[in-house]
Design a protein around this motif. Sequence first.
Motif, PDB file in Angstrom:
ATOM      1  N   ALA A  88       0.978  -1.229  -0.071  1.00 48.85           N
ATOM      2  CA  ALA A  88      -0.122  -0.029   0.092  1.00 48.85           C
ATOM      3  C   ALA A  88       0.845   1.290   0.021  1.00 48.85           C
ATOM      4  O   ALA A  88       0.539   2.372  -0.516  1.00 48.85           O
ATOM      5  N   GLU A  89       2.028   1.217   0.669  1.00 51.28           N
ATOM      6  CA  GLU A  89       2.859   2.294   0.711  1.00 51.28           C
ATOM      7  C   GLU A  89       3.584   2.605  -0.535  1.00 51.28           C
ATOM      8  O   GLU A  89       3.982   3.699  -1.062  1.00 51.28           O
ATOM      9  N   ALA A  90       3.929   1.314  -1.224  1.00 53.44           N
ATOM     10  CA  ALA A  90       4.594   1.740  -2.564  1.00 53.44           C
ATOM     11  C   ALA A  90       3.689   1.894  -3.466  1.00 53.44           C
ATOM     12  O   ALA A  90       3.956   2.852  -4.328  1.00 53.44           O
ATOM     13  N   ALA A  91       2.194   1.590  -3.446  1.00 48.11           N
ATOM     14  CA  ALA A  91       1.549   1.888  -4.707  1.00 48.11           C
ATOM     15  C   ALA A  91       0.777   3.559  -4.424  1.00 48.11           C
ATOM     16  O   ALA A  91       0.399   4.294  -5.389  1.00 48.11           O
ATOM     17  N   GLY A  92       0.521   3.980  -3.029  1.00 49.96           N
ATOM     18  CA  GLY A  92      -0.083   5.260  -2.720  1.00 49.96           C
ATOM     19  C   GLY A  92      -1.412   5.406  -3.285  1.00 49.96           C
ATOM     20  O   GLY A  92      -1.958   4.258  -3.216  1.00 49.96           O
ATOM     21  N   ASP A  93      -1.562   6.151  -4.152  1.00 51.55           N
ATOM     22  CA  ASP A  93      -3.041   6.244  -4.654  1.00 51.55           C
ATOM     23  C   ASP A  93      -2.941   6.246  -6.287  1.00 51.55           C
ATOM     24  O   ASP A  93      -3.647   6.506  -6.938  1.00 51.55           O
ATOM     25  N   ALA A  94      -1.688   5.504  -6.640  1.00 44.00           N
ATOM     26  CA  ALA A  94      -1.287   5.499  -8.148  1.00 44.00           C
ATOM     27  C   ALA A  94      -1.701   4.073  -9.014  1.00 44.00           C
ATOM     28  O   ALA A  94      -1.251   4.053  -9.852  1.00 44.00           O
ATOM     29  N   ALA A  95      -2.060   3.064  -8.006  1.00 40.45           N
ATOM     30  CA  ALA A  95      -2.321   1.860  -8.778  1.00 40.45           C
ATOM     31  C   ALA A  95      -3.867   1.561  -8.738  1.00 40.45           C
ATOM     32  O   ALA A  95      -4.446   1.850  -8.014  1.00 40.45           O
ATOM     33  N   TYR A  96      -4.239   0.421  -9.708  1.00 42.35           N
ATOM     34  CA  TYR A  96      -5.405  -0.001  -9.802  1.00 42.35           C
ATOM     35  C   TYR A  96      -5.704  -1.094  -8.496  1.00 42.35           C
ATOM     36  O   TYR A  96      -4.760  -1.967  -8.579  1.00 42.35           O
ATOM     37  N   VAL A  97      -6.637  -1.038  -7.838  1.00 46.16           N
ATOM     38  CA  VAL A  97      -6.530  -1.719  -6.606  1.00 46.16           C
ATOM     39  C   VAL A  97      -7.541  -3.160  -6.700  1.00 46.16           C
ATOM     40  O   VAL A  97      -8.601  -2.922  -7.205  1.00 46.16           O
ATOM     41  N   LEU A  98      -6.752  -4.336  -6.680  1.00 44.08           N
ATOM     42  CA  LEU A  98      -7.516  -5.472  -6.580  1.00 44.08           C
ATOM     43  C   LEU A  98      -8.442  -5.531  -5.477  1.00 44.08           C
ATOM     44  O   LEU A  98      -7.940  -5.473  -4.328  1.00 44.08           O
ATOM     45  N   GLN A  99      -9.955  -6.052  -5.727  1.00 44.08           N
ATOM     46  CA  GLN A  99     -10.668  -6.134  -4.617  1.00 44.08           C
ATOM     47  C   GLN A  99     -10.428  -7.389  -3.902  1.00 44.08           C
ATOM     48  O   GLN A  99     -11.228  -7.983  -2.483  1.00 44.08           O
ATOM     49  N   ILE A 156      -9.803 -11.027  -9.875  1.00 41.36           N
ATOM     50  CA  ILE A 156      -8.616 -10.649 -11.060  1.00 41.36           C
ATOM     51  C   ILE A 156      -9.313 -10.573 -12.434  1.00 41.36           C
ATOM     52  O   ILE A 156      -8.963  -9.489 -13.237  1.00 41.36           O
ATOM     53  N   ALA A 157     -10.302 -11.278 -12.824  1.00 39.52           N
ATOM     54  CA  ALA A 157     -10.957 -11.395 -14.086  1.00 39.52           C
ATOM     55  C   ALA A 157     -11.574 -10.026 -14.148  1.00 39.52           C
ATOM     56  O   ALA A 157     -11.566  -9.352 -15.309  1.00 39.52           O
ATOM     57  N   GLU A 158     -12.387  -9.469 -13.238  1.00 39.36           N
ATOM     58  CA  GLU A 158     -13.005  -8.252 -13.172  1.00 39.36           C
ATOM     59  C   GLU A 158     -12.214  -7.196 -13.456  1.00 39.36           C
ATOM     60  O   GLU A 158     -12.506  -6.324 -14.152  1.00 39.36           O
ATOM     61  N   ALA A 159     -10.975  -7.124 -12.693  1.00 43.12           N
ATOM     62  CA  ALA A 159     -10.067  -6.115 -12.767  1.00 43.12           C
ATOM     63  C   ALA A 159      -9.702  -6.001 -14.347  1.00 43.12           C
ATOM     64  O   ALA A 159      -9.478  -5.020 -14.877  1.00 43.12           O
ATOM     65  N   PHE A 160      -9.247  -7.037 -14.845  1.00 40.23           N
ATOM     66  CA  PHE A 160      -8.844  -7.223 -16.249  1.00 40.23           C
ATOM     67  C   PHE A 160     -10.168  -6.693 -17.314  1.00 40.23           C
ATOM     68  O   PHE A 160      -9.799  -5.849 -18.097  1.00 40.23           O
ATOM     69  N   GLU A 161     -11.320  -6.962 -17.016  1.00 42.43           N
ATOM     70  CA  GLU A 161     -12.451  -6.543 -17.946  1.00 42.43           C
ATOM     71  C   GLU A 161     -12.637  -5.125 -17.837  1.00 42.43           C
ATOM     72  O   GLU A 161     -12.920  -4.577 -18.723  1.00 42.43           O
ATOM     73  N   ASP A 162     -12.270  -4.662 -16.612  1.00 45.17           N
ATOM     74  CA  ASP A 162     -12.651  -3.054 -16.574  1.00 45.17           C
ATOM     75  C   ASP A 162     -11.334  -2.565 -16.974  1.00 45.17           C
ATOM     76  O   ASP A 162     -11.556  -1.250 -17.639  1.00 45.17           O
ATOM     77  N   LEU A 163     -10.219  -2.727 -16.909  1.00 45.58           N
ATOM     78  CA  LEU A 163      -9.086  -2.069 -17.313  1.00 45.58           C
ATOM     79  C   LEU A 163      -8.596  -2.314 -18.684  1.00 45.58           C
ATOM     80  O   LEU A 163      -8.121  -1.443 -19.478  1.00 45.58           O
ATOM     81  N   LEU A 164      -8.338  -3.575 -19.022  1.00 45.67           N
ATOM     82  CA  LEU A 164      -7.951  -3.860 -20.582  1.00 45.67           C
ATOM     83  C   LEU A 164      -8.650  -3.430 -21.677  1.00 45.67           C
ATOM     84  O   LEU A 164      -8.060  -3.178 -22.775  1.00 45.67           O
ATOM     85  N   ALA A 165     -10.039  -3.236 -21.445  1.00 45.85           N
ATOM     86  CA  ALA A 165     -11.019  -2.904 -22.359  1.00 45.85           C
ATOM     87  C   ALA A 165     -11.153  -1.147 -22.678  1.00 45.85           C
ATOM     88  O   ALA A 165     -11.894  -0.730 -23.555  1.00 45.85           O
ATOM     89  N   ASP A 166     -10.169  -0.424 -21.616  1.00 41.25           N
ATOM     90  CA  ASP A 166     -10.162   0.825 -21.789  1.00 41.25           C
ATOM     91  C   ASP A 166      -8.910   1.463 -21.752  1.00 41.25           C
ATOM     92  O   ASP A 166      -8.067   1.816 -20.805  1.00 41.25           O
ATOM     93  N   PRO A 167      -8.413   1.870 -22.981  1.00 42.25           N
ATOM     94  CA  PRO A 167      -7.246   2.550 -23.394  1.00 42.25           C
ATOM     95  C   PRO A 167      -7.173   3.783 -22.468  1.00 42.25           C
ATOM     96  O   PRO A 167      -5.924   4.156 -22.157  1.00 42.25           O
ATOM     97  N   GLU A 168      -8.034   4.583 -22.406  1.00 39.49           N
ATOM     98  CA  GLU A 168      -7.799   5.797 -21.682  1.00 39.49           C
ATOM     99  C   GLU A 168      -7.346   5.682 -20.084  1.00 39.49           C
ATOM    100  O   GLU A 168      -6.648   6.247 -19.414  1.00 39.49           O
TER     101      GLU A 168
END
Length: 354
Positions: free
Chosen positions: A290-301, A308-320
């Motif tokens: 958490a200290e390494a990531a700060g507020d700059a990482a995409y957080v796994l639930q 992990i699949a939900e994170a990929f589905e949200d992130l990989l489909a969105d280039p922006e």
Amino acid sequence: MVDMTIAIVLPRAMVFSPKGATSIDLVAKDLLFHSRLKDQTVVYGPDIVEPFDGFQFVGLKASNQRQRDRELVEHLKSQKPSCVVVHQYVQTAALIASKLPDSRVILHRHGLLKKRKNALARFVKSRSYRKLSNIIFVSNFIRGSFLEDFPGLRERSLVLYNGVDTTTWCPSAKKKKQVVYIGRARADKGILPLIEGFRKANFSDWRLKLICAVQTEEEADFYRDLQAKTANDSAIELVANYSIDQVRDCLAESLVAISPSIVKEGFSRALIEAMSCGCASIGTLSGGMAEAAGDAAYVLQGVDMNSIAEAFEDLLADPEKIAHFGKLGRDHVCANFDIGKMSNAYDEILEHFE
């Protein structure tokens, strides 16, 4: 420049070499490479054929810990260093402090220490720590856990985060649709749910690359299991023991990196390396991560296939969104973990901190 000599002591199973270096090797090497005290420093570690260039390195040949400590003390008595930094092992640090009373001895701790169950055990262990000048932890998470057992050592303990050379760990001009995992070949690093989650997300135009460090028999067994599990999947590439340059080049050209650790990490060098290379970085935020990531990482639930699949589905489909997290991570590391800043703080500890 302060007139002093320094010894850096690496633990067993380290590989102070471009081929096979562990995260601890890289922390020691990077801090020293950028240090104003570099020419006054000798590194002691397991004997290897091709150590990193540009360092004074002494290879220890003893095979077991007791013989290794004896060999190490003989070398140090000859060198008579002003300061000795021992990575990981408090027993070795305490021994050196007792054998070299004129040297400051500092323990540099990268992971959680074993919790002591009762007051007597804590008292006995505290005697080793009290022989040391200082104790460096790589995160407030580890330091806080330590101080729960040893509150009287608060003044001797401090935090120094891992650093990254942001001038070399940087994004390439062109990136590809690739998710990268970098870490030990161990089940508690979350590799199996990562594979399952990637397959469930089913992005046919993306690849998953698993770069595993394999150093023990247990890790070799697990790696063979991974080979069997991924053998017929053309979307997943599994490789072992990349050099540090290969790791850096892979991160530089990849859009996304993931650190799905199940255990509570002491910090997460892999995460900040990925961020520095402009990867949209996914982390669990457990322990010091958490200290390494700060507020700059995409957080796994969670660290399971579905999360992990939900994170990929949200992130990989969105280039922006990928671009947003890539820039956020890069800016975060440049501002907080650049190796120049960390190495300067390290030098000040060695020169002045008591």
